[in-house]
Design a protein around this motif. Sequence first.
Motif, PDB file in Angstrom:
ATOM      1  N   ILE A  58       3.837   7.399  12.202  1.00  0.00           N
ATOM      2  CA  ILE A  58       3.582   7.362  10.758  1.00  0.00           C
ATOM      3  C   ILE A  58       4.434   6.280  10.104  1.00  0.00           C
ATOM      4  O   ILE A  58       3.925   5.454   9.329  1.00  0.00           O
ATOM      5  CB  ILE A  58       3.861   8.740  10.118  1.00  0.00           C
ATOM      6  N   ALA A  59       5.728   6.255  10.448  1.00  0.00           N
ATOM      7  CA  ALA A  59       6.617   5.229   9.891  1.00  0.00           C
ATOM      8  C   ALA A  59       6.162   3.832  10.305  1.00  0.00           C
ATOM      9  O   ALA A  59       6.180   2.888   9.500  1.00  0.00           O
ATOM     10  CB  ALA A  59       8.052   5.487  10.351  1.00  0.00           C
ATOM     11  N   GLY A  60       5.717   3.698  11.564  1.00  0.00           N
ATOM     12  CA  GLY A  60       5.256   2.394  12.042  1.00  0.00           C
ATOM     13  C   GLY A  60       3.998   1.929  11.332  1.00  0.00           C
ATOM     14  O   GLY A  60       3.845   0.743  11.009  1.00  0.00           O
ATOM     15  N   ALA A  61       3.078   2.858  11.072  1.00  0.00           N
ATOM     16  CA  ALA A  61       1.845   2.495  10.361  1.00  0.00           C
ATOM     17  C   ALA A  61       2.152   2.060   8.935  1.00  0.00           C
ATOM     18  O   ALA A  61       1.548   1.106   8.426  1.00  0.00           O
ATOM     19  CB  ALA A  61       0.876   3.676  10.364  1.00  0.00           C
ATOM     20  N   ILE A  62       3.082   2.759   8.284  1.00  0.00           N
ATOM     21  CA  ILE A  62       3.451   2.382   6.917  1.00  0.00           C
ATOM     22  C   ILE A  62       4.063   0.984   6.909  1.00  0.00           C
ATOM     23  O   ILE A  62       3.715   0.140   6.068  1.00  0.00           O
ATOM     24  CB  ILE A  62       4.421   3.425   6.319  1.00  0.00           C
ATOM     25  N   ARG A  63       4.958   0.723   7.864  1.00  0.00           N
ATOM     26  CA  ARG A  63       5.578  -0.607   7.938  1.00  0.00           C
ATOM     27  C   ARG A  63       4.540  -1.694   8.174  1.00  0.00           C
ATOM     28  O   ARG A  63       4.546  -2.739   7.529  1.00  0.00           O
ATOM     29  CB  ARG A  63       6.617  -0.653   9.060  1.00  0.00           C
ATOM     30  N   SER A  64       3.625  -1.450   9.125  1.00  0.00           N
ATOM     31  CA  SER A  64       2.651  -2.486   9.483  1.00  0.00           C
ATOM     32  C   SER A  64       1.657  -2.745   8.359  1.00  0.00           C
ATOM     33  O   SER A  64       1.093  -3.838   8.262  1.00  0.00           O
ATOM     34  CB  SER A  64       1.908  -2.088  10.763  1.00  0.00           C
ATOM     35  N   SER A  65       1.436  -1.739   7.504  1.00  0.00           N
ATOM     36  CA  SER A  65       0.450  -1.884   6.434  1.00  0.00           C
ATOM     37  C   SER A  65       1.010  -2.575   5.198  1.00  0.00           C
ATOM     38  O   SER A  65       0.258  -3.181   4.428  1.00  0.00           O
ATOM     39  CB  SER A  65      -0.077  -0.509   6.027  1.00  0.00           C
ATOM     40  N   GLY A  66       2.316  -2.438   4.990  1.00  0.00           N
ATOM     41  CA  GLY A  66       2.907  -2.954   3.755  1.00  0.00           C
ATOM     42  C   GLY A  66       2.565  -2.119   2.538  1.00  0.00           C
ATOM     43  O   GLY A  66       2.843  -2.514   1.401  1.00  0.00           O
ATOM     44  N   VAL A  67       1.962  -0.943   2.752  1.00  0.00           N
ATOM     45  CA  VAL A  67       1.572  -0.059   1.651  1.00  0.00           C
ATOM     46  C   VAL A  67       2.782   0.765   1.211  1.00  0.00           C
ATOM     47  O   VAL A  67       3.511   1.304   2.048  1.00  0.00           O
ATOM     48  CB  VAL A  67       0.417   0.876   2.090  1.00  0.00           C
ATOM     49  N   ALA A  68       2.992   0.868  -0.071  1.00  0.00           N
ATOM     50  CA  ALA A  68       4.086   1.678  -0.598  1.00  0.00           C
ATOM     51  C   ALA A  68       3.777   3.159  -0.406  1.00  0.00           C
ATOM     52  O   ALA A  68       2.629   3.596  -0.601  1.00  0.00           O
ATOM     53  CB  ALA A  68       4.309   1.382  -2.075  1.00  0.00           C
ATOM     54  N   ALA A  69       4.795   3.931  -0.042  1.00  0.00           N
ATOM     55  CA  ALA A  69       4.596   5.349   0.264  1.00  0.00           C
ATOM     56  C   ALA A  69       3.977   6.104  -0.902  1.00  0.00           C
ATOM     57  O   ALA A  69       3.156   7.004  -0.698  1.00  0.00           O
ATOM     58  CB  ALA A  69       5.929   5.987   0.661  1.00  0.00           C
ATOM     59  N   GLU A  70       4.346   5.737  -2.130  1.00  0.00           N
ATOM     60  CA  GLU A  70       3.815   6.466  -3.282  1.00  0.00           C
ATOM     61  C   GLU A  70       2.320   6.244  -3.481  1.00  0.00           C
ATOM     62  O   GLU A  70       1.658   6.988  -4.213  1.00  0.00           O
ATOM     63  CB  GLU A  70       4.564   6.105  -4.561  1.00  0.00           C
TER      64      GLU A  70
END
Length: 494
Positions: A58-70
């Motif tokens: 999950i953390a890796g997908a967020i990093r690779s996407s550049g999408v903000a968690a909010e």
Amino acid sequence: MDFWLGVDCGGTFIKAGIYDSNGKEYGSYRQNLAIISAKPGWAERDMGELWQACAAVIAGAIRSSGVAAENIKGVGISAQGKGLYLLDKNQVPLGYGVISADQRALAIVKQWQAEQMPQKLYPITRQTLWTGHPVSILRWLKQHEPARYAQIGSVLMPHDYLRFCLTGEIACEETNISESNLYNMQSGEYDAELAKLLDIEEIMPALPPIIGSSQIAGYIHEEAARQTGLKEGTAVVGGLFDVVSTALCAGLDDETKLNTVLGTWSVVSGITSHLDDSQSLPFVYGRYAQQGEFIVHEASPTSAANLEWFTRQWKVDDYAEINRAVAELPKADSSVLFMPFLYGSNAGLGMQAGFYGLQSIHTQAHLWQAIYEGVIFSLMYHLERMRQRFPNTKVLRVTGGPSRSDVWMQMLADLTGLPLEIPQLEESGCLGAALMAMVGNQVFSDSKQAQQIIAAQMKHITPDPTVYDKYQNKYKKYKLLLESLTHFNNHCND
């Protein structure tokens, strides 16, 4: 802009992907999952390590996407079915999770078969009965590890456990728990009479509430937010059995299409609106993502994991080279046959893998070809049965790792005589789970509407009629050898 995160927990990998409401992927991440085989036939997973792997992807997908968690508004999880993940009465993992390929309960299932238990269960559960079912493993625990059995507080399946890790809430998602042999397919509820029949009636208080695929089951808690990078309070929906997720993304919407999944398991699925009591075969039904619909499927662990095992032994990781070597051989011409039963069988309990027909003229390429053919021949067992339930089938939609091999897919088309359509989606499990998060957050009214956004380009493969008879002839030899080996296996186990 809003985004949605889907996790797919399979037999070999766990993956996560982030999507917008048009189904466009913005980032993904994957990690290998280890299988623990402490004893012959055992297949387990460290539950703590599984959660850490889930948090990492999950953390890796967020990093690779550049999408903000909010901006991630919802999370869904797709996962393998069957197996057993237990929490104790303090909601702490109770030993290792047991995955669906586990065969420790073989003797118990054989005894149940001798007692005609599958025939007693089927009218209620619409399930077969085999070693990977939660009920089989529970009965084994009661017999062999009674102290552990007595400590059971919650009976979960893989995505239920991961959802608990994310939210702290305990529930069982319907598409998965409906195939547990503890669920009455007609009433849509647990059935205490089933547990009593199987001599595990003590387990009933440990069965959590049942929730729907798109129902919001809880929200990301503080510790999960810290480990994953998700925002605390993000909604998490029930999720999906992975065969349902794949069928959804393959665009199954009527009885003219079947979805063939080739991964760790070979699966053939179809969608229907009714339980058909006119059939002579005991087809496996499960609840589908769409209200009022069922998924019908046949499956066995006889697929690409066999190839992966051989590539590890021969230290070959160039799949393009394997494809080239197989493509250079005449089609269905070799005498070599392979039984793809390294991880289980669809030909009887206790069947094992092996090659037959080797001669000194054969090369490693012939072994690769035999593995390709063996996986497809084993799949044909399920496909032939499913076409009795879905006689109007006009096309196969194929997903899974082998669908990337044109050589393997041409072999499937040539053997079946059916045209293939291969959705060009990277991660159908992740996308299907994300679609459920979108439905749960009312982006779409239901799964049918959500399915419409998947406009995946289809690769089309047409069967070659000039080799159909050759493949059918070799398939007959496979079935004859299988029949002989079944007699051998039964004799050895008497």
